[in-house]
Design a protein around this motif. Structure first.
Motif, PDB file in Angstrom:
ATOM      1  N   HIS A 179       0.829  -1.200   0.000  1.00 20.81           N
ATOM      2  CA  HIS A 179       0.000   0.000   0.000  1.00 20.81           C
ATOM      3  C   HIS A 179       0.866   1.253   0.000  1.00 20.81           C
ATOM      4  O   HIS A 179       0.560   2.245  -0.687  1.00 20.81           O
ATOM      5  N   LEU A 180       1.962   1.232   0.761  1.00 27.84           N
ATOM      6  CA  LEU A 180       2.869   2.377   0.803  1.00 27.84           C
ATOM      7  C   LEU A 180       3.434   2.666  -0.581  1.00 27.84           C
ATOM      8  O   LEU A 180       3.470   3.826  -1.021  1.00 27.84           O
ATOM      9  N   TYR A 181       3.867   1.632  -1.270  1.00 30.00           N
ATOM     10  CA  TYR A 181       4.433   1.827  -2.606  1.00 30.00           C
ATOM     11  C   TYR A 181       3.388   2.363  -3.575  1.00 30.00           C
ATOM     12  O   TYR A 181       3.690   3.189  -4.446  1.00 30.00           O
ATOM     13  N   GLN A 182       2.170   1.903  -3.407  1.00 27.16           N
ATOM     14  CA  GLN A 182       1.077   2.425  -4.235  1.00 27.16           C
ATOM     15  C   GLN A 182       0.859   3.917  -3.940  1.00 27.16           C
ATOM     16  O   GLN A 182       0.670   4.726  -4.861  1.00 27.16           O
ATOM     17  N   LEU A 183       0.905   4.282  -2.658  1.00 28.74           N
ATOM     18  CA  LEU A 183       0.754   5.683  -2.267  1.00 28.74           C
ATOM     19  C   LEU A 183       1.872   6.550  -2.846  1.00 28.74           C
ATOM     20  O   LEU A 183       1.632   7.667  -3.316  1.00 28.74           O
ATOM     21  N   ILE A 184       3.092   6.026  -2.809  1.00 23.30           N
ATOM     22  CA  ILE A 184       4.239   6.764  -3.344  1.00 23.30           C
ATOM     23  C   ILE A 184       4.069   6.998  -4.838  1.00 23.30           C
ATOM     24  O   ILE A 184       4.317   8.105  -5.337  1.00 23.30           O
ATOM     25  N   ASN A 185       3.633   5.977  -5.557  1.00 21.15           N
ATOM     26  CA  ASN A 185       3.414   6.123  -7.001  1.00 21.15           C
ATOM     27  C   ASN A 185       2.331   7.160  -7.293  1.00 21.15           C
ATOM     28  O   ASN A 185       2.493   8.019  -8.167  1.00 21.15           O
ATOM     29  N   GLN A 186       1.236   7.076  -6.544  1.00 19.04           N
ATOM     30  CA  GLN A 186       0.139   8.017  -6.743  1.00 19.04           C
ATOM     31  C   GLN A 186       0.562   9.433  -6.368  1.00 19.04           C
ATOM     32  O   GLN A 186       0.187  10.410  -7.031  1.00 19.04           O
ATOM     33  N   ARG A 187       1.346   9.551  -5.309  1.00 26.20           N
ATOM     34  CA  ARG A 187       1.813  10.852  -4.839  1.00 26.20           C
ATOM     35  C   ARG A 187       2.713  11.512  -5.887  1.00 26.20           C
ATOM     36  O   ARG A 187       2.630  12.726  -6.129  1.00 26.20           O
ATOM     37  N   THR A 188       3.551  10.709  -6.514  1.00 30.20           N
ATOM     38  CA  THR A 188       4.427  11.231  -7.568  1.00 30.20           C
ATOM     39  C   THR A 188       3.611  11.760  -8.734  1.00 30.20           C
ATOM     40  O   THR A 188       3.874  12.854  -9.248  1.00 30.20           O
TER      41      THR A 188
END
Length: 299
Positions: free
Chosen positions: A191-200
């Motif tokens: 989930h964190l990695y998904q958040l990072i991708n979306q945040r970028t």
């Protein structure tokens, strides 16, 4: 409240939002502990808090330097400790917030540092790989303890060794100078990695490229721009070393790797109590953290 509250965690887990709620609940003022948010005009790429988001809570050590100015861990140690004294003098609670572990460690622990004397030009034309080789040639202990891709950390380690004649990896202490509560926000890794991708992607939509270009067009190649995630990758794009798509993917990849290193540091260097972020009901996260803090203070 007698303790200093310290909020840590990777990007996107809600540190800023939690800090505001705790500042309201515990009559606090917030001190930045993010190395990139020290600098003016680095807003989108650092996810810096906006004036509206501050909700009139005093914030310190944000936007205190121009990107072309030098700023070291030693300077942060002095500045942060000064702010802690000032906030406590007002009978308020200091709340440190950020993801730069060395800043937090240097400010709150009996961490021995000296002012960096070397001119910044000394390392400007030297590649990160060359710097790492120079470091391990004089400091064998750095091989397994310093990330070979972390230019800022390598330079800090070189400077420290040159000034003290022993490894920065030996400059460790478990002696806290203050009564602190370390709160960590986390979420499941996928989930964190998904958040990072979306945040970028959101940062790009909000104008990150334009933010970077304002410096690039002025031919500014300061350290925060050439080493900071979100900035160095877009400099590569503007210098036609990568495509825009590759640059964006590199931001995501480097952000994920940085988050992993942050967890490693926090788990090994700080006594963090971790809380799972409830993204559906963040108020519940706040309640859980406050309950923990209140229970500690009852002991």
């Amino acid at each position: 409240m007698k303790q200093i509250i310290v909020i840590v965690g990777p990007t996107g887990v809600g540190k800023t939002k939690l800090s505001i709620e705790l500042a309201k609940y515990y009559n606090g003022e917030i001190i930045n502990a993010d190395a990139m948010q020290i600098y003016q005009d680095l807003n989108i790429g650092t996810a810096k808090i906006t004036e509206a988001e501050k909700e009139n809570i005093p914030h310190h050590l944000f936007d205190i330097k121009n990107v072309t100015e030098e700023y070291s861990i030693y300077q942060y140690q002095i500045d942060c400790r000064k702010k802690i004294r000032e906030i406590r003098k007002k009978k308020k609670t200091p709340i440190l917030v950020g993801g730069t572990g060395l800043y937090i460690k240097s400010a709150l622990y009996d961490y021995k540092l000296n002012p960096i004397q070397e001119k910044k030009e000394q390392f400007e034309k030297v590649s990160t790989e060359e710097l790492f080789q120079k470091l391990i040639s004089i400091d064998k202990k750095a091989i397994n303890n310093i990330d070979k891709n972390n230019r800022r950390r390598i330079i800090n380690a070189l400077n420290f060794y040159n000034q003290n004649q022993f490894s920065i990896t030996e400059n460790k202490t478990d002696t806290l100078l203050y009564d602190c509560l370390f709160i960590g926000l986390t979420t499941e890794r996928t989930h964190l990695y998904q958040l990072i991708n979306q945040r970028t992607d959101k940062m790009m939509e909000n104008g990150l490229l334009e933010e970077v270009k304002q410096f690039y067009d002025k031919n500014i190649y300061a350290k925060p721009l050439t080493s900071g995630i979100g900035y160095k990758e877009l400099y590569d794009y503007l210098n036609e070393k990568t495509s825009l798509e590759e640059a964006i993917e590199n931001i995501k990849k480097n952000s994920r790797r940085y988050a992993k290193r942050q967890y490693t540091f926090f788990n090994h260097q700080l006594p963090v109590m971790w809380f799972e972020t409830n993204y559906n009901d963040f108020n519940q996260t706040v309640k859980n953290v406050c309950k923990y803090i209140d229970n500690i203070n009852k002991l």
